[in-house]
Enzyme design. Structure first.
Site, PDB file in Angstrom:
ATOM      1  N   ASP B  92      44.962  43.153  40.113  1.00  0.00           N
ATOM      2  CA  ASP B  92      45.340  42.759  38.759  1.00  0.00           C
ATOM      3  C   ASP B  92      46.064  43.942  38.117  1.00  0.00           C
ATOM      4  O   ASP B  92      46.216  45.006  38.724  1.00  0.00           O
ATOM      5  CB  ASP B  92      44.110  42.326  37.961  1.00  0.00           C
ATOM      6  CG  ASP B  92      43.128  43.463  37.746  1.00  0.00           C
ATOM      7  OD1 ASP B  92      43.458  44.616  38.073  1.00  0.00           O
ATOM      8  OD2 ASP B  92      42.027  43.198  37.251  1.00  0.00           O
ATOM      9  N   SER B  93      46.489  43.760  36.871  1.00  0.00           N
ATOM     10  CA  SER B  93      47.317  44.786  36.235  1.00  0.00           C
ATOM     11  C   SER B  93      46.495  45.798  35.459  1.00  0.00           C
ATOM     12  O   SER B  93      47.025  46.771  34.940  1.00  0.00           O
ATOM     13  CB  SER B  93      48.286  44.121  35.274  1.00  0.00           C
ATOM     14  OG  SER B  93      47.554  43.583  34.180  1.00  0.00           O
ATOM     15  N   GLY B  94      45.201  45.571  35.363  1.00  0.00           N
ATOM     16  CA  GLY B  94      44.363  46.465  34.579  1.00  0.00           C
ATOM     17  C   GLY B  94      44.260  46.059  33.122  1.00  0.00           C
ATOM     18  O   GLY B  94      43.398  46.552  32.397  1.00  0.00           O
ATOM     19  N   GLY B  95      45.131  45.157  32.703  1.00  0.00           N
ATOM     20  CA  GLY B  95      45.152  44.764  31.296  1.00  0.00           C
ATOM     21  C   GLY B  95      43.805  44.215  30.828  1.00  0.00           C
ATOM     22  O   GLY B  95      43.263  44.645  29.816  1.00  0.00           O
ATOM     23  N   TYR B  96      43.267  43.301  31.604  1.00  0.00           N
ATOM     24  CA  TYR B  96      42.031  42.632  31.198  1.00  0.00           C
ATOM     25  C   TYR B  96      40.902  43.637  30.946  1.00  0.00           C
ATOM     26  O   TYR B  96      40.186  43.561  29.951  1.00  0.00           O
ATOM     27  CB  TYR B  96      41.622  41.620  32.265  1.00  0.00           C
ATOM     28  CG  TYR B  96      40.438  40.783  31.871  1.00  0.00           C
ATOM     29  CD1 TYR B  96      40.578  39.679  31.033  1.00  0.00           C
ATOM     30  CD2 TYR B  96      39.155  41.106  32.319  1.00  0.00           C
ATOM     31  CE1 TYR B  96      39.493  38.923  30.656  1.00  0.00           C
ATOM     32  CE2 TYR B  96      38.066  40.351  31.946  1.00  0.00           C
ATOM     33  CZ  TYR B  96      38.227  39.262  31.118  1.00  0.00           C
ATOM     34  OH  TYR B  96      37.140  38.515  30.748  1.00  0.00           O
ATOM     35  N   GLN B 194      50.959  33.167  29.695  1.00  0.00           N
ATOM     36  CA  GLN B 194      49.935  33.275  28.657  1.00  0.00           C
ATOM     37  C   GLN B 194      50.186  32.189  27.608  1.00  0.00           C
ATOM     38  O   GLN B 194      50.823  31.184  27.921  1.00  0.00           O
ATOM     39  CB  GLN B 194      49.951  34.688  28.036  1.00  0.00           C
ATOM     40  CG  GLN B 194      49.408  35.786  28.965  1.00  0.00           C
ATOM     41  CD  GLN B 194      47.891  35.738  29.143  1.00  0.00           C
ATOM     42  OE1 GLN B 194      47.172  34.993  28.461  1.00  0.00           O
ATOM     43  NE2 GLN B 194      47.391  36.518  30.113  1.00  0.00           N
ATOM     44  N   GLY B 221      44.669  34.193  30.769  1.00  0.00           N
ATOM     45  CA  GLY B 221      44.209  33.869  29.425  1.00  0.00           C
ATOM     46  C   GLY B 221      43.373  32.612  29.331  1.00  0.00           C
ATOM     47  O   GLY B 221      43.109  32.121  28.232  1.00  0.00           O
ATOM     48  N   ASP B 271      40.234  33.597  41.599  1.00  0.00           N
ATOM     49  CA  ASP B 271      39.313  34.725  41.761  1.00  0.00           C
ATOM     50  C   ASP B 271      38.304  34.631  40.643  1.00  0.00           C
ATOM     51  O   ASP B 271      38.597  34.079  39.575  1.00  0.00           O
ATOM     52  CB  ASP B 271      40.039  36.070  41.650  1.00  0.00           C
ATOM     53  CG  ASP B 271      40.274  36.445  40.197  1.00  0.00           C
ATOM     54  OD1 ASP B 271      41.196  35.865  39.579  1.00  0.00           O
ATOM     55  OD2 ASP B 271      39.523  37.279  39.651  1.00  0.00           O
ATOM     56  N   HIS B 340      26.055  35.191  50.673  1.00  0.00           N
ATOM     57  CA  HIS B 340      25.950  33.730  50.725  1.00  0.00           C
ATOM     58  C   HIS B 340      26.866  33.066  49.700  1.00  0.00           C
ATOM     59  O   HIS B 340      27.591  32.114  50.021  1.00  0.00           O
ATOM     60  CB  HIS B 340      24.523  33.241  50.497  1.00  0.00           C
ATOM     61  CG  HIS B 340      24.526  31.806  50.070  1.00  0.00           C
ATOM     62  ND1 HIS B 340      24.771  30.793  50.966  1.00  0.00           N
ATOM     63  CD2 HIS B 340      24.461  31.232  48.842  1.00  0.00           C
ATOM     64  CE1 HIS B 340      24.817  29.641  50.301  1.00  0.00           C
ATOM     65  NE2 HIS B 340      24.637  29.883  49.018  1.00  0.00           N
TER      66      HIS B 340
END
Lengths: 376, 376
Positions: B92-96, B194, B221, B271, B340
């Site tokens: 991911d871009s790190g934004g979250y 978004q 988003g 994911d 599992h």
């Protein structure tokens, strides 16, 4: 259970042997990973087989009795069925944990009254009760209920404690021999030599234990704080008295050096929480020495943990990656470190066995004791 | 990276496809386990391959940038070499994380200033910087730097944020297209739609993203607190605009039911931390429904976790044993539960793919959505 003594090292008292149980064979000398509550901490049963190559694991009677408890274990069909480990298991008698974990305990002739460290509930462990509990757990090798004296220990206390441990042993044997395993395979009972670090008590105890004629014998009450030299002195004294045609199990020992030195004195079986406990703190035992993997010096070291070993636990991941896992408090760090340390311990005893069989154990041991204890 | 659309379900918008990367193929629809700091929590890379059968895993740029840091990753030769995972990786871009983990952050046109949640140090993530960081990490699929709006969100804020996200995307593309991968294999950049839960903004964003003509597209988003029906409405709207010949990745989603419903709307990649995070709290997803394995009702249940699955992660250990591990706070509990749950999620998307290929996805999905969300 049977034991075949295959070779005795010409230059020391080291032995190579083979134990047969209803759950398979154990090549001695052997190290037994400690599976406290039915699990070797952070290591799955599959990893124990494939990566670690464990031949036998331990269970702790105290922990298993309290949790999951005897009802669950009985209905599961014993510990092997409960945790899926189909190779041999050994259980201790619970005595050691009663003394070390339980807040309040009263030792009487009848047994030991103690409070659970989990919920404070009251329990009694007696020699007979502990035999019954170990029948329910269903380990292949079970241990007599004894008192493990602390160190240092007054001579009078050690002597009185030893006498009681011997009386308890007779009660254990009587109960064990008048009962049968619950799950269709054999169990065997090992008595335990005590006597603190007093030579006369150790001799007296070893003779008493030897006279019981059980299928294997254990040495307890060592590695409890005494200097290593004193431990070796006691081990040698006791091994010289215990019968040569029965396996000898030194309980709770120890560092890689301790294990090699005690193999040289005639010990066949070992267990210790050190490889797993220290792994969880980032201490890795390797063929080249001991690493604190959390140190900055490993940050850019992309070599595997220990390239000299064969399994994925030691060769797949880099030191840099494992350090990162510990720095990031990721569970995979303790998982990988535990599997590696156990794989190393199993490698160490396997190599020792090869050297004994090849007649070259003495010089190899001298070299290895220094090498494996080097601080990297 | 290439994408072959193999089949489209006749009764829904579900698709089966095949992504090819320099680190191997990915069969879609696919679920990607989240490997936050270069490790899928509590699951080894070996277990991810054998038991879980993961085809691609995620890394989090924010976490990896802070620890182990870019120096280590560059010298290791990228994340694949660092953690030993030789199949595809997406970052991911790190934004979250900047928005959710960092205590104080300032969003400006230039980028986002934030403080590390580890040591409070100050950092700037800009679109260009995040492209450079993801070049160093070396994932096969990397994500554009965006703002993930919270929910609910004022229309004016969402509109202004979306405009900035689009401007940031153009800066990302410019930087990405003028640089090359560092380790000899290709990387591809996915832009992110978004627009919060406003239809007009989502349409506008999807059209803008589609017009960039990248090799794959993402929807961000969502699954940030809005009702599931609103998420599905947005997903459908966006999927209908995004090109059919490119994979569509719905970020951070979700429950087993969310995944099945979104597959039906045309999503190819997912994911979510749910299978691993909930596993660590004892929540197990199975083919029959959801179990809280810490409940007393599993104490004497000696059935495997999920006999309908094939791998050892689901069939080797009993519910009773796994419950015991959680009761005893043993690390092996979260380890087994995580493996599992991921195995189940991978099974779910694999089955979905089979049903799509067989033309029977619709009725199967209706049945499964109810079944897998049942509380056991």
């Amino acid at each position: 259970m049977t034991f075949d003594l295959i070779t005795q090292d010409p230059a020391s008292k080291a032995r190579a042997g083979l134990i047969q149980t209803d759950h398979g064979a154990i090549e001695t000398p052997i190290f037994m990973p400690v599976g406290t509550a039915g699990t070797v901490k952070a290591v799955s049963q599959q990893t124990l087989k494939t990566d670690v190559q464990a031949q036998i694991i331990l269970g702790n009677t105290y922990h298993l009795y309290l949790r999951p408890g005897l009802d669950v274990l009985r209905q599961a069909g014993g510990l092997h069925r409960f945790n899926g480990w189909d190779r041999p298991i050994l259980t201790d008698s619970g005595g050691y944990q009663v003394y070390s974990l339980s807040g309040t305990r009263k030792i009487k002739e009848e047994g030991v009254k103690f409070r659970s460290h989990i919920d404070g509930s009251q329990h009694l462990f007696s020699p007979e009760g502990v035999m019954d509990i170990q029948r329910v757990i269903g380990a292949d090798i079970i241990m007599a209920f004894d008192e493990c004296t602390p160190w240092p220990c007054e001579y009078q206390y050690a002597r009185r404690s030893l006498d009681m441990t011997h009386r308890w042993l007779q009660r254990c044997i009587q109960r064990f021999d008048s009962t049968e395993g619950l799950y269709g395979y054999s169990q065997t009972l090992f008595p335990i030599v005590q006597g603190s670090t007093f030579k006369d008590l150790r001799v007296q105890s070893a003779e008493f234990i030897a006279a019981q004629g059980r299928e294997g014998n254990a040495i307890g009450g060592l590695s409890v704080g005494e200097p290593a030299e004193l431990m070796y002195e006691m081990t040698e004294l006791v091994c010289d008295i215990l019968p040569a045609d029965k396996p000898r199990y030194l309980m709770g020992v120890g560092t890689p050096a301790n294990i090699l030195e005690n193999i040289a004195l005639g010990v066949d079986m070992f267990d210790c929480v050190m490889p797993t406990r220290n792994a969880r703190n980032g201490m890795l035992f390797t063929t080249q020495g001991i690493m604190n993997i959390t140190n900055k010096k490993w940050e850019l070291d992309f070599e595997p943990i220990d390239a000299a070993l064969e399994g994925p636990a030691s060769t797949f991941y880099s030191r840099s990656y494992v350090r990162h896992l510990f720095q990031s408090k990721e569970m995979l760090g303790p998982q990988l470190a535990s599997a590696h340390n156990l794989a190393f311990y199993l490698w160490l005893v396997k190599e020792a066995r090869k050297e004994i069989l090849g007649g070259t154990f003495g010089p190899w041991k001298e070299k290895m004791v220094k090498q494996v204890m080097t601080r990297l």
